[in-house]
Design a protein around this motif. Structure first.
Motif, PDB file in Angstrom:
ATOM      1  N   VAL A 528       0.857  -1.183   0.000  1.00 39.21           N
ATOM      2  CA  VAL A 528       0.000   0.000   0.000  1.00 39.21           C
ATOM      3  C   VAL A 528       0.896   1.236   0.000  1.00 39.21           C
ATOM      4  CG1 VAL A 528      -1.690   1.317   1.334  1.00 39.21           C
ATOM      5  CG2 VAL A 528      -1.867  -1.179   1.190  1.00 39.21           C
ATOM      6  N   PRO A 529       0.633   2.207  -0.890  1.00 36.40           N
ATOM      7  CA  PRO A 529       1.466   3.414  -0.909  1.00 36.40           C
ATOM      8  C   PRO A 529       1.494   4.096   0.457  1.00 36.40           C
ATOM      9  CG  PRO A 529       0.033   3.338  -2.835  1.00 36.40           C
ATOM     10  CD  PRO A 529      -0.400   2.219  -1.940  1.00 36.40           C
ATOM     11  N   THR A 530       2.646   4.636   0.814  1.00 35.48           N
ATOM     12  CA  THR A 530       2.785   5.305   2.111  1.00 35.48           C
ATOM     13  C   THR A 530       1.954   6.585   2.148  1.00 35.48           C
ATOM     14  OG1 THR A 530       4.742   6.478   1.326  1.00 35.48           O
ATOM     15  CG2 THR A 530       5.094   4.369   2.449  1.00 35.48           C
ATOM     16  N   GLY A 531       1.533   6.955   3.355  1.00 30.82           N
ATOM     17  CA  GLY A 531       0.771   8.182   3.525  1.00 30.82           C
ATOM     18  C   GLY A 531      -0.680   8.062   3.130  1.00 30.82           C
ATOM     19  N   ARG A 532      -1.138   6.841   2.943  1.00 31.32           N
ATOM     20  CA  ARG A 532      -2.517   6.635   2.525  1.00 31.32           C
ATOM     21  C   ARG A 532      -3.261   5.787   3.549  1.00 31.32           C
ATOM     22  NH1 ARG A 532      -4.727   9.341  -2.089  1.00 31.32           N
ATOM     23  NH2 ARG A 532      -2.917  10.184  -3.173  1.00 31.32           N
ATOM     24  N   VAL A 533      -4.536   6.102   3.750  1.00 33.56           N
ATOM     25  CA  VAL A 533      -5.395   5.339   4.651  1.00 33.56           C
ATOM     26  C   VAL A 533      -6.216   4.360   3.819  1.00 33.56           C
ATOM     27  CG1 VAL A 533      -7.289   5.461   6.310  1.00 33.56           C
ATOM     28  CG2 VAL A 533      -5.514   7.236   6.293  1.00 33.56           C
ATOM     29  N   ARG A 534      -6.130   3.114   4.186  1.00 30.14           N
ATOM     30  CA  ARG A 534      -6.867   2.065   3.470  1.00 30.14           C
ATOM     31  C   ARG A 534      -8.339   2.130   3.884  1.00 30.14           C
ATOM     32  NH1 ARG A 534      -4.960  -3.437   2.102  1.00 30.14           N
ATOM     33  NH2 ARG A 534      -6.718  -4.878   2.000  1.00 30.14           N
ATOM     34  N   LEU A 535      -9.242   2.183   2.876  1.00 29.78           N
ATOM     35  CA  LEU A 535     -10.667   2.337   3.148  1.00 29.78           C
ATOM     36  C   LEU A 535     -11.449   1.058   2.881  1.00 29.78           C
ATOM     37  CD1 LEU A 535     -11.154   5.887   1.621  1.00 29.78           C
ATOM     38  CD2 LEU A 535     -11.028   5.293   4.039  1.00 29.78           C
ATOM     39  N   VAL A 536     -11.319   0.516   1.704  1.00 31.17           N
ATOM     40  CA  VAL A 536     -12.042  -0.698   1.359  1.00 31.17           C
ATOM     41  C   VAL A 536     -11.239  -1.432   0.299  1.00 31.17           C
ATOM     42  CG1 VAL A 536     -13.437   0.384  -0.447  1.00 31.17           C
ATOM     43  CG2 VAL A 536     -14.318  -1.640   0.724  1.00 31.17           C
ATOM     44  N   SER A 537     -11.365  -2.753   0.306  1.00 29.29           N
ATOM     45  CA  SER A 537     -10.576  -3.578  -0.606  1.00 29.29           C
ATOM     46  C   SER A 537     -11.442  -4.699  -1.153  1.00 29.29           C
ATOM     47  CB  SER A 537      -9.360  -4.158   0.124  1.00 29.29           C
ATOM     48  OG  SER A 537      -8.688  -5.110  -0.678  1.00 29.29           O
ATOM     49  N   SER A 538     -11.119  -5.126  -2.385  1.00 28.85           N
ATOM     50  CA  SER A 538     -11.802  -6.292  -2.936  1.00 28.85           C
ATOM     51  C   SER A 538     -11.212  -7.584  -2.396  1.00 28.85           C
ATOM     52  CB  SER A 538     -11.711  -6.291  -4.468  1.00 28.85           C
ATOM     53  OG  SER A 538     -10.381  -6.500  -4.908  1.00 28.85           O
ATOM     54  N   GLY A 539     -10.081  -7.483  -1.656  1.00 28.02           N
ATOM     55  CA  GLY A 539      -9.466  -8.643  -1.025  1.00 28.02           C
ATOM     56  C   GLY A 539      -9.492  -8.512   0.487  1.00 28.02           C
ATOM     57  N   VAL A 540      -8.710  -9.354   1.171  1.00 28.88           N
ATOM     58  CA  VAL A 540      -8.740  -9.369   2.634  1.00 28.88           C
ATOM     59  C   VAL A 540      -7.368  -9.158   3.260  1.00 28.88           C
ATOM     60  CG1 VAL A 540     -10.770 -10.853   2.728  1.00 28.88           C
ATOM     61  CG2 VAL A 540      -8.506 -11.906   2.658  1.00 28.88           C
ATOM     62  N   SER A 541      -6.312  -9.143   2.465  1.00 28.10           N
ATOM     63  CA  SER A 541      -4.965  -9.050   3.007  1.00 28.10           C
ATOM     64  C   SER A 541      -4.575  -7.601   3.280  1.00 28.10           C
ATOM     65  CB  SER A 541      -3.962  -9.681   2.032  1.00 28.10           C
ATOM     66  OG  SER A 541      -2.646  -9.504   2.474  1.00 28.10           O
ATOM     67  N   ALA A 542      -3.574  -7.418   4.150  1.00 29.13           N
ATOM     68  CA  ALA A 542      -3.078  -6.073   4.453  1.00 29.13           C
ATOM     69  C   ALA A 542      -2.299  -5.495   3.281  1.00 29.13           C
ATOM     70  CB  ALA A 542      -2.192  -6.111   5.699  1.00 29.13           C
ATOM     71  N   VAL A 543      -1.724  -6.367   2.440  1.00 23.33           N
ATOM     72  CA  VAL A 543      -1.067  -5.908   1.220  1.00 23.33           C
ATOM     73  C   VAL A 543      -2.071  -6.000   0.073  1.00 23.33           C
ATOM     74  CG1 VAL A 543       1.230  -6.579   1.995  1.00 23.33           C
ATOM     75  CG2 VAL A 543      -0.184  -8.231   0.750  1.00 23.33           C
ATOM     76  N   ILE A 544      -1.665  -5.520  -1.094  1.00 22.94           N
ATOM     77  CA  ILE A 544      -2.550  -5.582  -2.263  1.00 22.94           C
ATOM     78  C   ILE A 544      -2.202  -6.848  -3.042  1.00 22.94           C
ATOM     79  CG2 ILE A 544      -3.447  -4.350  -4.264  1.00 22.94           C
ATOM     80  CD1 ILE A 544      -2.364  -1.772  -3.036  1.00 22.94           C
ATOM     81  N   GLU A 545      -2.998  -7.877  -2.826  1.00 24.63           N
ATOM     82  CA  GLU A 545      -2.754  -9.172  -3.449  1.00 24.63           C
ATOM     83  C   GLU A 545      -3.005  -9.105  -4.957  1.00 24.63           C
ATOM     84  OE1 GLU A 545      -1.580 -11.836  -2.147  1.00 24.63           O
ATOM     85  OE2 GLU A 545      -1.704 -11.466   0.014  1.00 24.63           O
ATOM     86  N   PRO A 546      -2.507 -10.085  -5.720  1.00 26.44           N
ATOM     87  CA  PRO A 546      -2.851 -10.143  -7.139  1.00 26.44           C
ATOM     88  C   PRO A 546      -4.362 -10.169  -7.348  1.00 26.44           C
ATOM     89  CG  PRO A 546      -1.065 -11.662  -6.644  1.00 26.44           C
ATOM     90  CD  PRO A 546      -1.558 -11.138  -5.324  1.00 26.44           C
ATOM     91  N   SER A 547      -4.817  -9.553  -8.439  1.00 25.84           N
ATOM     92  CA  SER A 547      -6.243  -9.491  -8.792  1.00 25.84           C
ATOM     93  C   SER A 547      -7.061  -8.855  -7.669  1.00 25.84           C
ATOM     94  CB  SER A 547      -6.777 -10.894  -9.116  1.00 25.84           C
ATOM     95  OG  SER A 547      -6.045 -11.483 -10.169  1.00 25.84           O
ATOM     96  N   THR A 548      -6.559  -7.763  -7.152  1.00 26.10           N
ATOM     97  CA  THR A 548      -7.204  -7.064  -6.040  1.00 26.10           C
ATOM     98  C   THR A 548      -7.155  -5.563  -6.291  1.00 26.10           C
ATOM     99  OG1 THR A 548      -6.612  -8.789  -4.445  1.00 26.10           O
ATOM    100  CG2 THR A 548      -7.125  -6.622  -3.549  1.00 26.10           C
ATOM    101  N   THR A 549      -8.220  -4.876  -5.896  1.00 26.97           N
ATOM    102  CA  THR A 549      -8.248  -3.416  -5.910  1.00 26.97           C
ATOM    103  C   THR A 549      -8.442  -2.907  -4.492  1.00 26.97           C
ATOM    104  OG1 THR A 549      -9.145  -3.239  -8.156  1.00 26.97           O
ATOM    105  CG2 THR A 549      -9.530  -1.364  -6.687  1.00 26.97           C
TER     106      THR A 549
END
Length: 563
Positions: A528-549
């Protein structure tokens, strides 16, 4: 984005369509209120609270007019009535009232290229003589050869076979789709006036907008020089079986001719006579630079953008399609539209689970066996693609059931098929029924909550696990993801600009209102880019997994955290 809380506020924003989320309802496959096995308008009305809670802005009703259902209701007997099996005009009026009270607009399908052969005008035409005023409303031509026993030319129907049908007296009529769908003659003033009357009829009943079927097909060149042209059924494996091979300069004899814009300029005058003006969106399978013409403010205002629907799963392909469409929309003063599924194409959850370049008609003919579908991969990509499109400026058009992650029902037995493509091609193409199987609302029951009896198009046993009941309130479910994303989307600003770029197989959409969407098209996770707050994801991991927004916001704002 404006959030409407009552019918009173619906007129407050004449530009609502520019960034609306529109939910397409195929009425006969949505909810059955009578136990007939077929969905109806009262069933649609009963689900308005569901659509409100889902978070969409508008309801688009596919055809509900009187019809023999030769082509799923797109063979219209009467443009100003409701099929008795679906309800009545009073039921329709109740839908408009309830939708407006819930803060939803209502869009209806208009089918101007052709009518049903049961339409009163066509019955009059068949009962009349050659070159009569009644026949002039449609496209009749004298046959060729001795006794006029051959069709006027070699034009082919998009559903297979000749585009001409003998009228029994040496005349033949044109039908670019099914035999039961004769094409109107739009050079006839009476036809133009009749449709203006129809548009007024529905606008006066409170309809907020129109989806224009086959908008690119109305104007035709029927001169002798065009008589040798043929219509192709489209490239093998085409996403939409109705999409023909086309000339892209306005000279094709049957599609996307320059004269069609005169028709829609007249429609726009009618739309703008209402307060607020009525919206419209064109279904026009044409080259991108030509599609923008339909979206001009002087015409329909919007046109469906199908590039993402047709794009391979690739960051570069999505980037190119997005940038081209944003530029074209801006060039004519429209807003972009984003579409991944509809009633005419294989659902995107299945398309993304098949190997790149898969022949979709052949896959359907194999009952979904060859090639094998990776259901899990298809769903991951479908969820990621949906969130990506919802982060873009412009309107998003959702097709019923995609919020449940429904895949195509590819193994429908041939004896239940209803699409005319099956019969017209002699069983060589299965058609579109697999995307029109009625929705599952509950985990159990004779039709999973669709109605009290089994649905006309049979639902597979695994539908229950994907039902609304099974997913509602469940963390990580596709339905929950849609609801969260649509709720957050209302905080995005309509006039935001975007930067679109690809880096290390991830597509970054950076919005001027402080939002960012990151879609990982690669095979390894990305941070996840620094300085950004994660709001919602199409996946469940803390990182951005393949095929995920993942949707992100500038750190420290803290206004949009989900409860």
């Amino acid at each position: 984005m404006s959030a409407f809380s009552s019918g009173e506020l619906l007129a407050a924003d004449p530009d609502w369509w520019r960034d609306a989320v529109v939910y397409q309802v195929y009425p006969r496959a949505f909810t059955d209120s009578t136990g007939s096995g077929v969905g109806d308008l009262e069933g649609v009305r009963s689900r308005i609270p569901y659509l409100r809670d889902l978070g969409v802005d508008a309801l688009w009703l596919s055809p509900f007019y009187p019809s023999r259902l030769v082509d799923g209701g797109y063979d219209v007997d009467d443009y100003r009535d409701v099929d008795p099996s679906l309800g009545s005009l009073a039921t329709f009026d109740a839908i408009v009232h309830d939708a407006h009270e819930a803060g939803l607009r209502v869009i209806v399908d208009i089918v101007p290229n052709h009518s049903s052969n049961r339409h009163v005008w066509f019955r009059q035409a068949l009962a009349s003589v050659s070159r009569s005023p009644a026949r002039a409303r449609y496209i009749f031509r004298r046959g060729r050869g001795k006794g006029a026993l051959l069709p006027p030319n070699d034009w082919q129907s998009l559903f297979g076979g000749s585009a001409w049908q003998a009228a029994g007296d040496g005349d033949w009529y044109l039908h670019l789709f099914a035999v039961e769908q004769p094409d109107f003659n739009w050079s006839n003033r009476e036809v133009r006036d009749e449709f203006l009357t129809t548009l007024r009829f529905w606008a006066d009943r409170g309809v907020d907008g129109f989806r224009v079927d086959v908008a690119h097909g109305l104007a035709k060149d029927l001169s002798p020089r065009a008589s040798v042209a043929a219509v192709s059924m489209g490239p093998v494996g085409a996403v939409d079986p109705e999409a023909p091979v086309r000339l892209s300069d306005g000279t094709d004899p049957l599609f996307d001719r320059d004269e069609v814009h005169e028709i829609f300029a007249e429609w726009r005058q009618l739309f703008d006579s209402y307060t607020p003006p009525r919206s419209a969106v064109a279904e026009a399978w044409v080259a991108p630079h030509r599609r923008a013409l339909y979206a001009r403010p002087s015409e329909l205002g919007q046109a469906f953008e199908f590039a993402l629907l047709e794009a391979p799963w690739s960051a570069e392909a999505f980037e190119a399609a997005i940038l081209e469409n944003l530029a074209l929309s801006a060039s004519v003063g429209s807003s972009s539209t984003w579409v991944l599924s509809n009633h005419d194409v294989v659902r995107h959850s299945s398309r993304y689970g098949l190997p790149e370049g898969a022949d979709l008609p052949a896959w359907l003919m194999s009952h979904g066996v060859s090639p094998a579908e990776d259901l899990a991969l298809g769903l991951r990509r479908a969820r990621a693609a949906t969130m990506l499109t919802l982060a873009l400026p412009g309107s998003s058009y959702l097709y019923q059931g995609e919020e449940l992650g429904l895949p195509e029902v590819a193994d429908l037995p041939v004896e239940v098929l209803q699409d005319p493509i099956w019969e017209r091609t002699g069983g060589l193409r299965k058609g579109r029924d697999g995307s029109r199987v009625p929705l599952p609302w509950t985990s159990e029951g004779p039709s999973f909550g669709f109605g009290s009896a089994a649905a006309v198009l049979p639902q597979p046993p695994w539908f229950g696990a994907l039902s609304v009941e099974a997913q509602a309130g469940v963390d990580g479910s596709t339905l929950t993801m849609y609801r969260e994303a649509l709720a957050l989307r209302r905080s995005m600003q309509r006039d935001a600009t975007v930067e679109v770029r690809v880096a290390a197989e991830a597509l970054y959409i950076t919005r001027s209102d402080g939002w960012m969407s990151v879609t990982n098209f690669g095979l390894v996770p990305t941070a996840v880019p620094t300085g950004r707050v994660r709001l919602v994801s199409s996946g469940v991991s803390a990182v951005i997994e393949p095929s995920t927004t993942v949707w992100l916001e500038v750190g420290g704002v803290g206004e949009h955290q989900l409860g």
